[in-house]
Design an enzyme around this catalytic site. Structure first.
Site, PDB file in Angstrom:
ATOM      1  N   GLY B  17       0.852  -1.201   0.000  1.00 29.23           N
ATOM      2  CA  GLY B  17       0.000   0.000   0.000  1.00 29.23           C
ATOM      3  C   GLY B  17       0.876   1.234   0.000  1.00 29.23           C
ATOM      4  O   GLY B  17       1.743   1.381   0.853  1.00 29.23           O
ATOM      5  N   GLY B  19      -0.196   4.545   0.038  1.00 31.07           N
ATOM      6  CA  GLY B  19      -0.866   5.786   0.430  1.00 31.07           C
ATOM      7  C   GLY B  19      -0.132   6.453   1.588  1.00 31.07           C
ATOM      8  O   GLY B  19       1.055   6.196   1.822  1.00 31.07           O
ATOM      9  N   SER B  49      -3.081   7.315  -4.584  1.00 30.87           N
ATOM     10  CA  SER B  49      -3.787   6.662  -3.480  1.00 30.87           C
ATOM     11  C   SER B  49      -4.892   7.548  -2.924  1.00 30.87           C
ATOM     12  O   SER B  49      -4.857   8.769  -3.065  1.00 30.87           O
ATOM     13  CB  SER B  49      -2.805   6.331  -2.357  1.00 30.87           C
ATOM     14  OG  SER B  49      -1.709   5.615  -2.873  1.00 30.87           O
ATOM     15  N   ALA B  54      -8.660  13.240   0.659  1.00 30.67           N
ATOM     16  CA  ALA B  54      -9.042  13.821   1.941  1.00 30.67           C
ATOM     17  C   ALA B  54      -8.963  15.338   1.834  1.00 30.67           C
ATOM     18  O   ALA B  54      -8.037  15.871   1.237  1.00 30.67           O
ATOM     19  CB  ALA B  54      -8.123  13.313   3.045  1.00 30.67           C
ATOM     20  N   PHE B 122     -13.601  21.295  13.604  1.00 34.06           N
ATOM     21  CA  PHE B 122     -14.264  20.200  12.898  1.00 34.06           C
ATOM     22  C   PHE B 122     -15.372  19.656  13.799  1.00 34.06           C
ATOM     23  O   PHE B 122     -15.446  20.024  14.976  1.00 34.06           O
ATOM     24  CB  PHE B 122     -13.245  19.092  12.591  1.00 34.06           C
ATOM     25  CG  PHE B 122     -13.003  18.879  11.123  1.00 34.06           C
ATOM     26  CD1 PHE B 122     -12.540  19.917  10.347  1.00 34.06           C
ATOM     27  CD2 PHE B 122     -13.237  17.649  10.526  1.00 34.06           C
ATOM     28  CE1 PHE B 122     -12.305  19.727   8.988  1.00 34.06           C
ATOM     29  CE2 PHE B 122     -13.005  17.449   9.169  1.00 34.06           C
ATOM     30  CZ  PHE B 122     -12.540  18.486   8.406  1.00 34.06           C
ATOM     31  N   GLN B 236     -18.718   4.449   8.584  1.00 33.94           N
ATOM     32  CA  GLN B 236     -19.124   5.844   8.745  1.00 33.94           C
ATOM     33  C   GLN B 236     -19.776   6.423   7.495  1.00 33.94           C
ATOM     34  O   GLN B 236     -19.237   6.323   6.396  1.00 33.94           O
ATOM     35  CB  GLN B 236     -17.905   6.700   9.089  1.00 33.94           C
ATOM     36  CG  GLN B 236     -18.239   8.170   9.312  1.00 33.94           C
ATOM     37  CD  GLN B 236     -17.082   8.920   9.950  1.00 33.94           C
ATOM     38  OE1 GLN B 236     -16.072   9.188   9.311  1.00 33.94           O
ATOM     39  NE2 GLN B 236     -17.217   9.232  11.226  1.00 33.94           N
ATOM     40  N   HIS B 238     -20.563   9.907   5.926  1.00 34.40           N
ATOM     41  CA  HIS B 238     -20.265  11.336   6.013  1.00 34.40           C
ATOM     42  C   HIS B 238     -21.558  12.063   5.661  1.00 34.40           C
ATOM     43  O   HIS B 238     -22.221  11.707   4.697  1.00 34.40           O
ATOM     44  CB  HIS B 238     -19.150  11.697   5.021  1.00 34.40           C
ATOM     45  CG  HIS B 238     -18.557  13.051   5.261  1.00 34.40           C
ATOM     46  ND1 HIS B 238     -19.245  14.211   5.020  1.00 34.40           N
ATOM     47  CD2 HIS B 238     -17.344  13.423   5.718  1.00 34.40           C
ATOM     48  CE1 HIS B 238     -18.468  15.242   5.331  1.00 34.40           C
ATOM     49  NE2 HIS B 238     -17.312  14.786   5.759  1.00 34.40           N
ATOM     50  N   LEU B 248     -17.169  14.001  -2.034  1.00 31.40           N
ATOM     51  CA  LEU B 248     -17.183  14.548  -0.675  1.00 31.40           C
ATOM     52  C   LEU B 248     -17.192  16.080  -0.680  1.00 31.40           C
ATOM     53  O   LEU B 248     -16.417  16.709  -1.376  1.00 31.40           O
ATOM     54  CB  LEU B 248     -15.933  14.057   0.060  1.00 31.40           C
ATOM     55  CG  LEU B 248     -15.665  14.652   1.447  1.00 31.40           C
ATOM     56  CD1 LEU B 248     -16.696  14.172   2.444  1.00 31.40           C
ATOM     57  CD2 LEU B 248     -14.268  14.292   1.921  1.00 31.40           C
ATOM     58  N   GLU B 251     -16.209  18.456   5.696  1.00 34.01           N
ATOM     59  CA  GLU B 251     -16.734  18.951   6.965  1.00 34.01           C
ATOM     60  C   GLU B 251     -16.196  20.350   7.266  1.00 34.01           C
ATOM     61  O   GLU B 251     -16.811  21.131   7.995  1.00 34.01           O
ATOM     62  CB  GLU B 251     -16.267  17.983   8.070  1.00 34.01           C
ATOM     63  CG  GLU B 251     -16.928  18.155   9.394  1.00 34.01           C
ATOM     64  CD  GLU B 251     -16.755  16.889  10.248  1.00 34.01           C
ATOM     65  OE1 GLU B 251     -16.993  15.784   9.723  1.00 34.01           O
ATOM     66  OE2 GLU B 251     -16.385  17.012  11.416  1.00 34.01           O
ATOM     67  N   ARG B 296     -20.276  12.969  12.988  1.00 39.55           N
ATOM     68  CA  ARG B 296     -20.804  12.550  11.690  1.00 39.55           C
ATOM     69  C   ARG B 296     -21.940  11.546  11.804  1.00 39.55           C
ATOM     70  O   ARG B 296     -22.894  11.589  11.029  1.00 39.55           O
ATOM     71  CB  ARG B 296     -19.670  11.942  10.846  1.00 39.55           C
ATOM     72  CG  ARG B 296     -18.678  12.980  10.420  1.00 39.55           C
ATOM     73  CD  ARG B 296     -17.504  12.379   9.687  1.00 39.55           C
ATOM     74  NE  ARG B 296     -16.588  13.438   9.276  1.00 39.55           N
ATOM     75  CZ  ARG B 296     -15.389  13.225   8.757  1.00 39.55           C
ATOM     76  NH1 ARG B 296     -14.955  11.991   8.592  1.00 39.55           N
ATOM     77  NH2 ARG B 296     -14.625  14.227   8.407  1.00 39.55           N
ATOM     78  N   HIS B 364     -18.221   6.690   3.857  1.00 40.60           N
ATOM     79  CA  HIS B 364     -16.979   7.458   3.844  1.00 40.60           C
ATOM     80  C   HIS B 364     -15.786   6.709   4.429  1.00 40.60           C
ATOM     81  O   HIS B 364     -14.676   6.825   3.928  1.00 40.60           O
ATOM     82  CB  HIS B 364     -17.211   8.750   4.637  1.00 40.60           C
ATOM     83  CG  HIS B 364     -16.069   9.706   4.609  1.00 40.60           C
ATOM     84  ND1 HIS B 364     -15.519  10.168   3.423  1.00 40.60           N
ATOM     85  CD2 HIS B 364     -15.363  10.312   5.597  1.00 40.60           C
ATOM     86  CE1 HIS B 364     -14.536  11.018   3.702  1.00 40.60           C
ATOM     87  NE2 HIS B 364     -14.398  11.102   5.008  1.00 40.60           N
ATOM     88  N   ARG B 399     -15.647   7.567  13.949  1.00 46.34           N
ATOM     89  CA  ARG B 399     -14.404   8.326  13.922  1.00 46.34           C
ATOM     90  C   ARG B 399     -14.688   9.819  13.950  1.00 46.34           C
ATOM     91  O   ARG B 399     -15.608  10.296  13.288  1.00 46.34           O
ATOM     92  CB  ARG B 399     -13.601   7.998  12.671  1.00 46.34           C
ATOM     93  CG  ARG B 399     -12.341   8.819  12.539  1.00 46.34           C
ATOM     94  CD  ARG B 399     -11.468   8.359  11.393  1.00 46.34           C
ATOM     95  NE  ARG B 399     -12.044   8.596  10.075  1.00 46.34           N
ATOM     96  CZ  ARG B 399     -12.084   9.778   9.464  1.00 46.34           C
ATOM     97  NH1 ARG B 399     -11.605  10.848  10.055  1.00 46.34           N
ATOM     98  NH2 ARG B 399     -12.624   9.888   8.256  1.00 46.34           N
ATOM     99  N   SER B 404      -8.320  10.783  10.954  1.00 44.91           N
ATOM    100  CA  SER B 404      -7.784   9.686  10.127  1.00 44.91           C
ATOM    101  C   SER B 404      -6.463  10.065   9.469  1.00 44.91           C
ATOM    102  O   SER B 404      -5.571   9.235   9.354  1.00 44.91           O
ATOM    103  CB  SER B 404      -8.793   9.248   9.077  1.00 44.91           C
ATOM    104  OG  SER B 404      -8.974  10.249   8.113  1.00 44.91           O
ATOM    105  N   LEU B 405      -6.331  11.310   9.017  1.00 43.93           N
ATOM    106  CA  LEU B 405      -5.063  11.696   8.387  1.00 43.93           C
ATOM    107  C   LEU B 405      -3.926  11.644   9.400  1.00 43.93           C
ATOM    108  O   LEU B 405      -2.813  11.240   9.096  1.00 43.93           O
ATOM    109  CB  LEU B 405      -5.171  13.094   7.768  1.00 43.93           C
ATOM    110  CG  LEU B 405      -5.974  13.181   6.467  1.00 43.93           C
ATOM    111  CD1 LEU B 405      -6.077  14.629   5.996  1.00 43.93           C
ATOM    112  CD2 LEU B 405      -5.362  12.321   5.379  1.00 43.93           C
TER     113      LEU B 405
END
Lengths: 138, 591, 261
Positions: B17, B19, B49, B54, B122, B236, B238, B248, B251, B296, B364, B399, B404-405
């Site tokens: 992976g 990303g 990726s 995001a 957020f 989740q 969104h 997307l 938010e 969310r 999401h 979440r 997440s980032l």
């Protein structure tokens, strides 16, 4: 000092497409670009012509003859639009080369290009004035 | 399929992976010990990726008015107390350093006038702590990571290779079998430590913000190897995706003051226990942890209830509500939400400066994933996981936006450190054995998909049916019946999958082969999701059961663990780590 | 895919798609497909329809379908486009011709080989080379919004390669660093935190770098993210020229290129 690649694909089986010789006819923008590049020949040619005139400055008759020769007149008729095209295309590109920042904002492109056009007009007007007034004196 | 090459490729650490989490791990190894070799396998070029999509930002405590405890509490209450609190505390503590590190690698974070990093609020946050790079945070993070990673010559990139199997010998994961798209060859790639960073699986649903590549491949590889998938029932929604495309709308648009309106132009969230609506022109707006800045799950559920009341609008792509950004003004929108404006103009043909944006909840993120501990280690020795494909868990049942980032950085780096330690202690790879396994894998793939005349099914038909089963059975509100139906349908689809035949038998860049392998991943992930959801007879966070409407801490303050068997998956449970925040009510808006 | 099954499409349109299958040993050719026409479909939706419903062998790259991952660049009626942002309605009812991006080697069908581009990034050193070392524990490098604005535009590159396939110079000289790689080099040169301009100069200010560019300008026209690589290259030329003069006048004092202009 960069990554290595683990890929084993070779370009042998890949298709390499040759660029056609007439690529510049495929898109109007390319054609305009080619014309822009070509106009420099005429701008250069006219510069040569000016030099030839300069060489005759002390010989008024030869100067006038050259200026009045059919070839010279033809050159000037062709060189004028070419020079204008050349100048306009390059002036329009000046915002890309000359970027002036005011804090977080760029000075808008039309102002940069506009300033060049204004300068061009001012110099041209000055030259015309000089030429005209010089004409009455002589 | 051609014959597999007998030489075995191998590295000290293998990352599957490319990303955010994978690249962060690769750099961590490059920084930590440049003598170690790293292989990064990615089915697409790393900068493609899904981290790239995001938008809003990444959370970490930076302001003096904020505190680690605030970030912990927001995360844990947002997670409906299903997050492991020791993991959350570690995450919160390491978060600021990771984001600063990214700043040192060139990430163009948005700034305050004095040159310090700027933050924005957020959903579900007491105090603003979301770092952002206008509204393309993931894009800038991914490209900063990718461009930074390029400089390490101990890293070998396997771009456009697809891992099909974990290679286990002597009880430990020693690499993967992977098909090189360019040549169609299946090769064994050894690794003393293997890190999964393959992202989520939003594509089990039809309507998702997730890119086409989000097919849960790493989750499926681990699941098939006997590792548990944890908390898979928590998916989740969104609250604000564009109808039709599922694109997307971040938010951050609500963080900057955007509000949600029903068909009567009312801020309907006020009716769903999310606090009072403060006027958009009031300087207190937007109030944190209130209304549009609620979590969310609660916002998406409010939409669904509002829809049932008939207060949503009807469009070609289903029901929707409006997101109103008009009062924010053109200047601020251009500066802070330029991508939102671009997306609306390109894909909906409206300008949010003057018009309302149609939005609806959209799949999401998967809170669940490969079961790991705080060190990113799985139950399979030698296998580590980080990012959306993993479940530590810091996200619990829901979440918090912008965690997440940060998570992929914190746990990407932790996975790298753990894998390095593991590789130091387990320095051998049984190349002969894993090469033999890869050869078998090649044979399996050829026999399963390239036998002319055996197939009656197409990839698309199974995928469409799977998407429908999940949407109908495991959406925002679920019941025993809907989930049982979904479980049965997934089972049938797995049968049908055995009869898929490909039209493309070519070796060169066979994207149809990749699509069928991805479909296999989706089916396995969907199985874990539906069965975990069926067994959890309570409502918590994103998992809402109409037939079990209350949270049941006595029975279900537990992580679910789905193990693959020959029949239905076996669901076990493990304890949630509670340190300083005993389970309580989730309160949003003023009391 | 955006298609909902509720709306039945009666209108159709034709896509003429470039095919190249090296396994079959066939010469490249075009295949025409008929797809339903929907006014909110993009060319990528039509390709996905072909792959799902008509011909599973058609190969192309795509992922995010929202114009940010950079995978799905192709020639659409001769223009380099992100197919996820090229709407069918802008071509309907005419036929659409889809080809792989110009000037790159084709691996198969619509898939090009772009490995060289990433090598070029490595040559240019598209990563931050700090002007002054500072440990992470000391916090962030300060950077005002105005300093950020000076390079931000060039960070927006999604590596989609459209600029390369609009660049006839790249078409003739595949070794030309090209618009995106140079713009990304400029991105770091103009970053107030960076001090690596001198290290990049050898590659960036070489004959295969900025001086190969003849300012056709089409790279900036086709860029879906308004990165303006043409502008970046011309500005780099000014910087390089200034540096050259400075080096001529003050051979020993030659220092600090790029950073401020």
């Amino acid at each position: 000092m960069t990554n290595r690649t683990g890929n084993t694909t070779t370009t042998e089986r890949q298709l390499i497409r040759k660029m056609p010789a007439n690529w510049w006819l495929k898109k109007p923008a390319y054609l305009r670009y080619m014309i822009r590049e070509m106009t420099c020949l005429f701008v250069g040619g006219y510069a040569m012509f000016l030099l030839m005139l300069a060489a005759r400055l002390d010989k008024p008759e030869a100067f006038a003859d050259l200026l009045a020769s059919p070839l010279a007149i033809a050159l000037q008729w062709i060189a004028l639009p070419m020079a204008i095209y050349h100048s306009v295309t390059w002036f329009n590109l000046t915002p890309k080369v000359l970027v002036i920042w005011r804090g977080e904002d760029k000075l808008p492109g039309f102002l940069i290009a506009g300033a060049h056009y204004a300068g061009w007009l001012a110099v041209s007007a000055g030259l015309i004035y000089f030429a005209m007034s010089g004409g009455t004196d002589g | 399929m051609g014959s597999s090459d007998s030489t075995c490729l191998s590295h000290d650490i293998l990352i599957v992976g490319g990303g955010g989490a994978g690249l962060r791990a690769a750099i961590a190894i490059g920084e930590e010990n440049p003598d170690l070799t790293v292989g990064v396998i990615s089915k697409i070029y790393p900068m493609r990726s899904h981290t790239v999509s995001a938008e809003g930002g990444a959370a970490a405590v930076i302001q003096s008015s904020d505190s680690h405890d605030h970030h912990c509490y927001d995360t844990i209450s947002g997670a409906d107390w299903l997050a492991d609190q020791d993991a959350v505390e570690t995450f919160v503590e390491e978060a600021p350093r990771e984001l600063l590190q990214l700043e040192h690698w060139g990430c163009p974070w948005s700034r305050n006038p004095d040159g310090t990093v700027a933050v924005r609020p957020f959903g579900g946050m007491k105090i603003e702590r979301t770092w952002y790079a206008s509204d393309k945070t993931g894009f800038h993070m991914l490209h900063s990571l990718f461009q930074t990673a390029i400089q390490y010559d101990n890293v070998t990139r396997y771009d456009e290779w697809f891992a099909t199997k974990l290679l286990i010998e002597d009880g430990r994961c020693q690499g993967v079998a992977a098909v090189e798209l360019g040549t169609g060859q299946v090769r064994a790639i050894g690794g003393k430590g293997v890190i999964m960073t393959t992202g989520g699986a939003g594509r089990i649903f039809p309507f998702t913000t997730n890119a086409a590549v989000k097919t849960g491949d790493g989750m499926a590889l681990a699941y098939r190897a006997g590792v548990a998938l944890k908390d898979m029932e928590f998916v989740q929604y969104h609250p604000t995706g564009l109808p039709g495309t599922g694109i997307l709308i971040t938010e951050a648009s609500r963080g900057e003051g955007g509000v949600l309106l029903n068909k009567n132009g009312e801020r309907y969230l006020a009716n769903y226990d999310l606090g009072e609506a403060v006027d958009v022109n009031d300087e207190r707006h937007p109030v944190k942890r209130t209304m549009e800045l609620g979590p969310r799950d609660r916002l998406s559920q409010a939409f669904e209830l509002e829809r049932q009341k008939g207060n949503t609008l009807q469009g070609e792509y289903g029901d929707y509500v409006h997101l109103d950004l008009r009062h924010i003004g053109e200047k601020k929108i251009n500066k802070k939400l330029p991508f939102v404006r671009e997306l609306c103009q390109n894909y909906v043909g409206i300008d949010p400066v003057h018009e309302l944006i149609p939005v609806r909840p959209v799949i999401h993120y998967m809170m669940g994933g490969i079961d790991t501990d705080l060190q990113a280690a799985t139950s399979l020795p030698g296998l580590f996981a980080a990012g959306e494909c993993a479940c530590v868990s810091i996200n619990g049942a829901n979440r918090l936006g912008s965690n997440s980032l940060t998570e992929l950085l914190v746990f990407g780096a932790r996975a790298a450190r753990s894998a390095v330690r593991f590789a130091e202690q387990n320095s051998t790879i049984n190349k002969q054995a894993i090469t033999a396994q890869a050869t078998q894998e090649q044979t399996r793939i050829r026999e399963q998909f390239f036998q002319p005349g055996k197939g009656t099914e197409t990839i698309a038909s199974i995928r469409v049916d799977l998407n429908r089963a999940l949407e109908q059975g495991a959406g925002i509100y679920r019941t025993e019946e809907s989930l049982q139906t979904a479980c049965d349908q997934v089972r049938e689809l797995k049968e049908r999958y055995k009869s898929v035949e490909l039209a493309d038998h070519s070796l060169t860049f066979n994207t149809e082969l990749i699509a069928v392998l991805e479909l296999g991943s989706l089916l396995d992930v969907a199985e874990a999701v539906t069965h975990s959801a069926l067994q959890r007879r309570e409502s918590r966070g994103s998992h809402q059961r109409s037939d079990h409407a209350e949270r049941d801490d006595e029975q279900f303050l537990k992580h679910s663990l789905a193990y693959q068997t020959d029949g239905n998956p076996r669901i076990e449970y493990s304890d949630v780590s509670i340190t300083r925040w005993p389970p309580g009510d989730r309160v949003y808006g003023s009391k | 895919m955006a298609a909902s099954e509720s709306q039945t499409a009666t209108e159709t349109m034709k896509l003429e798609v470039f095919r190249f299958l090296p396994d079959e040993g066939e010469l490249p050719n075009f295949q025409t497909y008929e797809v339903p026409y929907r006014d909110d479909w993009v060319v990528l939706d039509a390709l996905n329809y072909i792959k799902d419903e008509i011909d599973g062998t058609l190969s192309y790259r795509w992922s995010c379908r929202m114009g940010v991952c950079g995978s799905c660049g192709m020639m659409v009626n001769g223009e380099p486009k992100l197919t996820c942002s090229a709407f069918l309605r802008d071509y309907y009812p005419n036929q659409i011709k889809v080809e792989p991006l110009n000037y790159f080697p084709v691996i198969r069908d619509l898939i090009i080989n772009m490995d060289q581009f990433i090598d070029k990034l490595g040559e240019v050193k598209t990563w931050l080379i700090p002007a002054e070392e500072k440990s992470v524990d000391e916090g962030e490098y300060l950077q005002t919004p105005a300093q950020l604005a000076k390079y931000k535009q060039y960070t927006m590159c999604i590596n989609c390669m459209l600029c390369y396939s609009a660049c006839p110079v790249f078409g003739q000289h595949p070794d030309f660093l090209g618009p995106a790689a140079i713009a990304l080099g400029q991105r770091y040169n103009l970053d107030s935190r960076d001090g690596g301009a001198d290290e990049r100069a050898d590659v960036l200010f070489s004959n295969e770098g900025i001086w190969e560019c003849t300012f056709v300008g089409e790279c900036s026209e086709v860029c879906p993210k308004n990165v303006d690589p043409a502008g970046a290259i011309q500005m780099a030329k000014v910087t390089a020229t200034n540096d050259w003069f400075k080096g001529l006048l003050m051979p020993k004092g030659k220092k600090k290129s790029g950073g401020d202009q």
